[in-house]
Design a protein around this motif. Sequence first.
Motif, mmCIF file in Angstrom:
data_model
loop_
_atom_site.group_PDB
_atom_site.id
_atom_site.type_symbol
_atom_site.label_atom_id
_atom_site.label_comp_id
_atom_site.label_asym_id
_atom_site.label_seq_id
_atom_site.Cartn_x
_atom_site.Cartn_y
_atom_site.Cartn_z
ATOM 1 N N CYS A 82 0.736 -1.125 0.037
ATOM 2 C CA CYS A 82 0.001 0.068 -0.014
ATOM 3 C C CYS A 82 0.760 1.167 -0.092
ATOM 4 N N ALA A 83 1.768 1.189 0.812
ATOM 5 C CA ALA A 83 2.924 2.410 0.862
ATOM 6 C C ALA A 83 3.446 2.706 -0.529
ATOM 7 N N ALA A 84 4.043 1.582 -1.226
ATOM 8 C CA ALA A 84 4.561 1.541 -2.376
ATOM 9 C C ALA A 84 3.674 2.180 -3.413
ATOM 10 N N ALA A 85 2.364 1.577 -3.428
ATOM 11 C CA ALA A 85 1.345 1.969 -4.214
ATOM 12 C C ALA A 85 0.806 3.545 -4.073
ATOM 13 N N GLU A 86 0.978 4.049 -2.970
ATOM 14 C CA GLU A 86 0.698 5.518 -2.834
ATOM 15 C C GLU A 86 1.627 6.322 -3.381
ATOM 16 N N LYS A 87 2.923 5.902 -3.352
ATOM 17 C CA LYS A 87 3.917 6.721 -4.218
ATOM 18 C C LYS A 87 3.441 6.610 -5.518
#
Length: 394
Positions: free
Chosen positions: A77-82
Amino acid sequence: MPSKIDTVRGRDSLKPRHTAYWHRVRKGCYVGYRKVSATGAGAWLARFRDEEHGKQAVHSLGALDDTLPAARFDAACAAAEKWFAHRGAGASAKTVTVTDACDDYVKHLKATRRPDSADDAMARFKRWIYPDKKLAETDLMKLSSRALSAWRARLAETPVRRPSGATPKEPKPRSLSALNRDMSSLRAALNLARLHGHVATDQAWRVALRPARNADGRRDVYLDAAQRKALIAKAPADLAALLHALAVLPLRPGAVAALTAGAFDVRLGTLTIGKDKAGRDRKIALPEATASFFAEQAKGKQPDDPLVSRADGSAWNKDAWKKPLKQAAADAQLPAGTVAYALRHSAITDLIALHRLDTMTVAQLAGTSLLMIERNYGHLLREHAKTALGHLAL
């Protein structure tokens, strides 16, 4: 019913299939998990739909296998948000290539006042990246571990270029240390691109461009005190001063060449080591004889002048000292392979083997890690241990 990809148990219960299982983050934004086998690690994905243009894009986040299984959903989720932020900011219309990342890295080095590093990086990019059009023109979003591994393999098989006029003229195989140096600039450029949000993860190069281990090896050319004196005696006066400095301090040749007159404090007898591979300034308290030598070198010079300079007052560099040092070594009948670095190796060896200085202090003086000292000079420590055990014999 939504797929449960946010827990390990939920992912384990999924049936393998080619299409991904998706978890909605918010409108138009999804995190996905592709499970292609019952036992293999799955792959994480991000999906974004541009409502204004009606276009949908999917981006691979990798296996995230460097993260604990229970934390992989949050990491995805963190990587996707970027990546979502990158797409939502309107950057999707502009493709950022490997070449763009390399160019940006060189600009970054110049902006942070590291012109020498910028020139070195650009030279490596011009030799090994830009001519490789297939890699150079790859969109960072599509860059794969397979492509970088293939590039690494090609680079490893490419012989090292010899300077014009050098002998012998046969190609010289690329060493692991040379491979590491040539890969490091590309790895740094890609890491900077990730920091700037041009790519969401370093999955493509984290393993593919990982430095080869034990690449440096041990420096086997050791010069004893008599040989060092003979080398200095056979060298021209300006080179002799540089070699003297290398003989009395365990510093890298480049670090000595970069010293300025202002780095030496005559009153305190201390030397501040600035430009060095160690990456930070450090002060060395000098013994009287060494302080007197550097005081003589600094006499009449401005603070920004080279402390140990060439005859014309300019700073030394590898190209300037290489040929005269080779000639001096030949005249002194020293072993083949005697180079400037042999003096650093010899100084470190003597500090450990003759003067029994502890390895932590040696590492601090030399501007390197304790691990590197023990890796390259551990055989000397084993000899100390052998001698000490001999004293225990009954």
